[in-house]
Design a protein around this motif. Structure first.
Motif, PDB file in Angstrom:
ATOM      1  N   TRP A  17       0.765  -1.304  -0.055  1.00  8.30           N
ATOM      2  CA  TRP A  17      -0.283  -0.163  -0.053  1.00  8.30           C
ATOM      3  C   TRP A  17       0.837   1.266  -0.162  1.00  8.30           C
ATOM      4  CZ3 TRP A  17      -1.224  -3.968   3.737  1.00  8.30           C
ATOM      5  CH2 TRP A  17      -2.320  -4.730   3.389  1.00  8.30           C
ATOM      6  N   ASP A  18       0.284   2.258  -0.557  1.00  8.50           N
ATOM      7  CA  ASP A  18       1.158   3.411  -0.527  1.00  8.50           C
ATOM      8  C   ASP A  18       0.816   4.137   0.840  1.00  8.50           C
ATOM      9  OD1 ASP A  18      -1.452   4.839  -0.466  1.00  8.50           O
ATOM     10  OD2 ASP A  18      -1.359   5.390  -2.690  1.00  8.50           O
ATOM     11  N   THR A  19       2.040   5.262   0.837  1.00  7.65           N
ATOM     12  CA  THR A  19       2.009   5.892   2.279  1.00  7.65           C
ATOM     13  C   THR A  19       0.594   6.623   2.640  1.00  7.65           C
ATOM     14  OG1 THR A  19       4.327   6.022   1.927  1.00  7.65           O
ATOM     15  CG2 THR A  19       3.538   7.315   3.417  1.00  7.65           C
ATOM     16  N   PRO A  20      -0.023   7.312   1.764  1.00  7.07           N
ATOM     17  CA  PRO A  20      -1.164   7.755   2.007  1.00  7.07           C
ATOM     18  C   PRO A  20      -2.172   6.720   2.919  1.00  7.07           C
ATOM     19  CG  PRO A  20      -0.721   8.698   0.137  1.00  7.07           C
ATOM     20  CD  PRO A  20       0.333   7.982   0.264  1.00  7.07           C
ATOM     21  N   THR A  21      -2.259   5.803   2.258  1.00  7.00           N
ATOM     22  CA  THR A  21      -3.298   4.436   2.768  1.00  7.00           C
ATOM     23  C   THR A  21      -2.711   4.146   4.198  1.00  7.00           C
ATOM     24  OG1 THR A  21      -3.478   3.776   0.381  1.00  7.00           O
ATOM     25  CG2 THR A  21      -4.002   2.114   2.193  1.00  7.00           C
ATOM     26  N   ILE A  22      -1.518   4.197   4.217  1.00  8.19           N
ATOM     27  CA  ILE A  22      -0.966   3.573   5.699  1.00  8.19           C
ATOM     28  C   ILE A  22      -1.574   4.643   6.647  1.00  8.19           C
ATOM     29  CG2 ILE A  22       1.281   3.308   6.993  1.00  8.19           C
ATOM     30  CD1 ILE A  22       0.431   1.116   5.231  1.00  8.19           C
ATOM     31  N   CYS A  23      -1.298   6.172   6.220  1.00 10.43           N
ATOM     32  CA  CYS A  23      -1.678   7.345   6.805  1.00 10.43           C
ATOM     33  C   CYS A  23      -3.124   7.130   7.663  1.00 10.43           C
ATOM     34  CB  CYS A  23      -1.373   8.456   6.398  1.00 10.43           C
ATOM     35  SG  CYS A  23       0.294   8.873   6.281  1.00 10.43           S
ATOM     36  N   ASN A  24      -3.988   6.644   6.459  1.00  8.55           N
ATOM     37  CA  ASN A  24      -5.461   6.572   6.747  1.00  8.55           C
ATOM     38  C   ASN A  24      -5.661   5.581   7.765  1.00  8.55           C
ATOM     39  OD1 ASN A  24      -6.064   8.456   4.742  1.00  8.55           O
ATOM     40  ND2 ASN A  24      -6.746   7.026   3.225  1.00  8.55           N
ATOM     41  N   ALA A 171       9.271  13.702  13.221  1.00 17.43           N
ATOM     42  CA  ALA A 171      10.210  13.168  14.062  1.00 17.43           C
ATOM     43  C   ALA A 171      10.522  11.932  14.059  1.00 17.43           C
ATOM     44  CB  ALA A 171       9.760  13.920  15.445  1.00 17.43           C
ATOM     45  N   THR A 172      11.683  11.614  14.022  1.00 19.05           N
ATOM     46  CA  THR A 172      12.034   9.995  13.919  1.00 19.05           C
ATOM     47  C   THR A 172      13.437   9.610  14.869  1.00 19.05           C
ATOM     48  OG1 THR A 172      11.744  10.146  11.662  1.00 19.05           O
ATOM     49  CG2 THR A 172      12.694   8.280  12.308  1.00 19.05           C
ATOM     50  N   THR A 173      13.101   8.667  15.581  1.00 19.73           N
ATOM     51  CA  THR A 173      14.071   8.056  16.410  1.00 19.73           C
ATOM     52  C   THR A 173      14.514   6.876  15.976  1.00 19.73           C
ATOM     53  OG1 THR A 173      12.508   7.021  17.815  1.00 19.73           O
ATOM     54  CG2 THR A 173      13.006   9.391  18.240  1.00 19.73           C
ATOM     55  N   HIS A 174      15.885   6.261  16.518  1.00 16.64           N
ATOM     56  CA  HIS A 174      16.343   4.828  16.106  1.00 16.64           C
ATOM     57  C   HIS A 174      15.138   3.833  16.394  1.00 16.64           C
ATOM     58  CE1 HIS A 174      19.313   1.523  16.020  1.00 16.64           C
ATOM     59  NE2 HIS A 174      18.539   1.159  16.966  1.00 16.64           N
ATOM     60  N   ASP A 175      15.238   2.906  15.334  1.00 19.98           N
ATOM     61  CA  ASP A 175      14.338   1.758  15.152  1.00 19.98           C
ATOM     62  C   ASP A 175      12.850   1.920  15.019  1.00 19.98           C
ATOM     63  OD1 ASP A 175      15.778  -0.463  15.143  1.00 19.98           O
ATOM     64  OD2 ASP A 175      15.426  -1.230  17.136  1.00 19.98           O
ATOM     65  N   ASP A 176      12.527   3.291  15.002  1.00 21.68           N
ATOM     66  CA  ASP A 176      11.103   3.532  14.438  1.00 21.68           C
ATOM     67  C   ASP A 176      10.783   2.876  13.111  1.00 21.68           C
ATOM     68  OD1 ASP A 176      10.464   5.395  16.759  1.00 21.68           O
ATOM     69  OD2 ASP A 176      10.467   7.057  15.372  1.00 21.68           O
ATOM     70  N   VAL A 177       9.535   2.356  13.160  1.00 26.69           N
ATOM     71  CA  VAL A 177       8.968   1.991  12.031  1.00 26.69           C
ATOM     72  C   VAL A 177       8.643   2.837  10.728  1.00 26.69           C
ATOM     73  CG1 VAL A 177       7.361   0.204  10.579  1.00 26.69           C
ATOM     74  CG2 VAL A 177       8.203  -0.081  12.913  1.00 26.69           C
ATOM     75  N   VAL A 178       9.080   3.201   9.655  1.00 28.42           N
ATOM     76  CA  VAL A 178       9.007   4.177   8.788  1.00 28.42           C
ATOM     77  C   VAL A 178       8.443   3.528   7.518  1.00 28.42           C
ATOM     78  CG1 VAL A 178       9.934   5.902   7.507  1.00 28.42           C
ATOM     79  CG2 VAL A 178      10.816   5.559   9.882  1.00 28.42           C
ATOM     80  N   HIS A 179       7.257   4.081   7.016  1.00 27.13           N
ATOM     81  CA  HIS A 179       6.881   3.608   5.672  1.00 27.13           C
ATOM     82  C   HIS A 179       6.966   4.849   4.729  1.00 27.13           C
ATOM     83  CE1 HIS A 179       3.851   2.692   2.580  1.00 27.13           C
ATOM     84  NE2 HIS A 179       3.974   1.160   3.009  1.00 27.13           N
ATOM     85  N   ALA A 180       7.272   4.819   3.440  1.00 26.72           N
ATOM     86  CA  ALA A 180       7.823   5.924   2.526  1.00 26.72           C
ATOM     87  C   ALA A 180       7.637   5.557   1.180  1.00 26.72           C
ATOM     88  CB  ALA A 180       9.242   6.340   3.108  1.00 26.72           C
ATOM     89  N   ASP A 181       6.993   6.486   0.654  1.00 27.52           N
ATOM     90  CA  ASP A 181       7.083   6.529  -0.892  1.00 27.52           C
ATOM     91  C   ASP A 181       7.048   7.776  -1.726  1.00 27.52           C
ATOM     92  OD1 ASP A 181       4.504   7.682  -0.691  1.00 27.52           O
ATOM     93  OD2 ASP A 181       3.524   5.880  -1.421  1.00 27.52           O
ATOM     94  N   ARG A 182       6.482   8.129  -2.818  1.00 23.40           N
ATOM     95  CA  ARG A 182       6.823   9.234  -3.553  1.00 23.40           C
ATOM     96  C   ARG A 182       5.971  10.355  -2.709  1.00 23.40           C
ATOM     97  NH1 ARG A 182       2.922   9.973  -7.881  1.00 23.40           N
ATOM     98  NH2 ARG A 182       1.387   8.134  -7.994  1.00 23.40           N
ATOM     99  N   ALA A 199      -7.155  -2.646   9.456  1.00 22.18           N
ATOM    100  CA  ALA A 199      -7.661  -1.557   9.088  1.00 22.18           C
ATOM    101  C   ALA A 199      -7.711  -1.077   7.797  1.00 22.18           C
ATOM    102  CB  ALA A 199      -6.860  -0.294   9.895  1.00 22.18           C
ATOM    103  N   ILE A 200      -6.939  -1.110   7.033  1.00 18.69           N
ATOM    104  CA  ILE A 200      -7.077  -0.959   5.258  1.00 18.69           C
ATOM    105  C   ILE A 200      -7.853  -1.683   4.868  1.00 18.69           C
ATOM    106  CG2 ILE A 200      -6.107  -1.184   3.268  1.00 18.69           C
ATOM    107  CD1 ILE A 200      -3.196  -0.559   4.823  1.00 18.69           C
ATOM    108  N   GLU A 201      -8.358  -2.870   5.133  1.00 19.66           N
ATOM    109  CA  GLU A 201      -9.573  -3.821   4.599  1.00 19.66           C
ATOM    110  C   GLU A 201     -10.791  -3.057   5.081  1.00 19.66           C
ATOM    111  OE1 GLU A 201     -12.515  -6.464   4.378  1.00 19.66           O
ATOM    112  OE2 GLU A 201     -11.946  -5.733   6.248  1.00 19.66           O
TER     113      GLU A 201
END
Length: 235
Positions: A17-24, A171-182, A199-201
């Motif tokens: 999934w794209d990052t906007p969907t993850i944010c949703n 804001a990001t710290t060590h070992d945070d889970v990050v999702h990224a795209d364009r 949640a996406i479903e």
């Protein structure tokens, strides 16, 4: 070795999934984070066709506008220390580098050499407030999400790593889970990683009702009201 409430496969699954969907989805799983935890300024993207990435943050800071004032050996040690740091993770990582110069992006840390080096060390890509270059020569599949594009590396050098950073509001710290795209990037709580697909479903089923109605001939505000009510009843 850190004990995570998810696996590499769980992180890889979120790349569907794209990052906007993850944010949703995070608005459902972690509603208190609705107004923060994501980037909110536009990035320069090296390749908009690349798929999303998801991994553990490896955080650091750089400067490029002036020499470091350290010896050559000290500069090399700092860079080697950074490489050792990003390579140490047992799960896929994403480099999160904040350019702390007054005007970020004077010199590019990321180009042909560093993208290939980091890819070889297991890094999926980078989110940075600094600049990038060598767009036609970056490592295949390596995601570069940057503050700007610049032809020179100037005096770019690693300042420190392992301490919290902020990239375009995220804001990001060590070992945070990050999702990224364009579209940008978002940090998600570790405990939410395995909650995101469900949640996406749910969101997809809710949106499908509205989209189906909106695309039919004769769509109007009264039909929209009915679609919104029906969507609210889906749990």
């Amino acid at each position: 070795m850190a004990d995570y409430p998810f696996t590499a496969d769980d992180l890889k699954a979120l790349c569907a999934w794209d990052t906007p969907t993850i944010c949703n989805a995070l608005e459902l799983t972690d509603p208190e984070r609705r107004g923060w935890g994501f980037s909110y300024r536009q990035f320069a993207i090296a390749d908009v066709t690349l798929p999303p990435i998801c991994g553990l943050a490896r955080v650091g800071t750089i400067r490029a506008a002036a020499p470091s004032a350290r010896s050559k050996d000290a500069d090399r040690a700092a860079r080697i220390g950074w490489y050792e740091y990003v390579a140490a993770g047992a799960l896929p990582t994403i480099a999160i580098l904040e350019d702390i110069d007054p005007t970020p992006g004077v010199g590019a840390f990321w180009g042909e050499v560093n993208t290939n080096v980091h890819k070889g060390l297991g890094v999926l890509g980078c989110v940075t407030s600094g600049s990038i270059r060598d767009l036609d020569m970056i490592a295949p599949g390596f995601q570069l999400i940057a503050g700007s594009i610049n032809p020179s590396h100037a005096h770019v050098h690693v300042v420190e790593f392992g301490k919290p950073v902020t990239i375009h509001g995220m804001a990001t710290t060590h070992d945070d889970v990050v999702h990224a795209d364009r579209h940008g990037a978002v940090v998600m709580p570790a405990a939410s990683v395995r909650k995101i697909p469900a949640a996406i479903e749910l969101l997809t089923r809710k949106e499908a009702v509205i989209l189906e109605m909106a695309k039919k001939p004769g769509f109007n505000v009264e039909i929209l009201k009915d679609a919104l009510r029906r969507a609210d009843d889906i749990h």
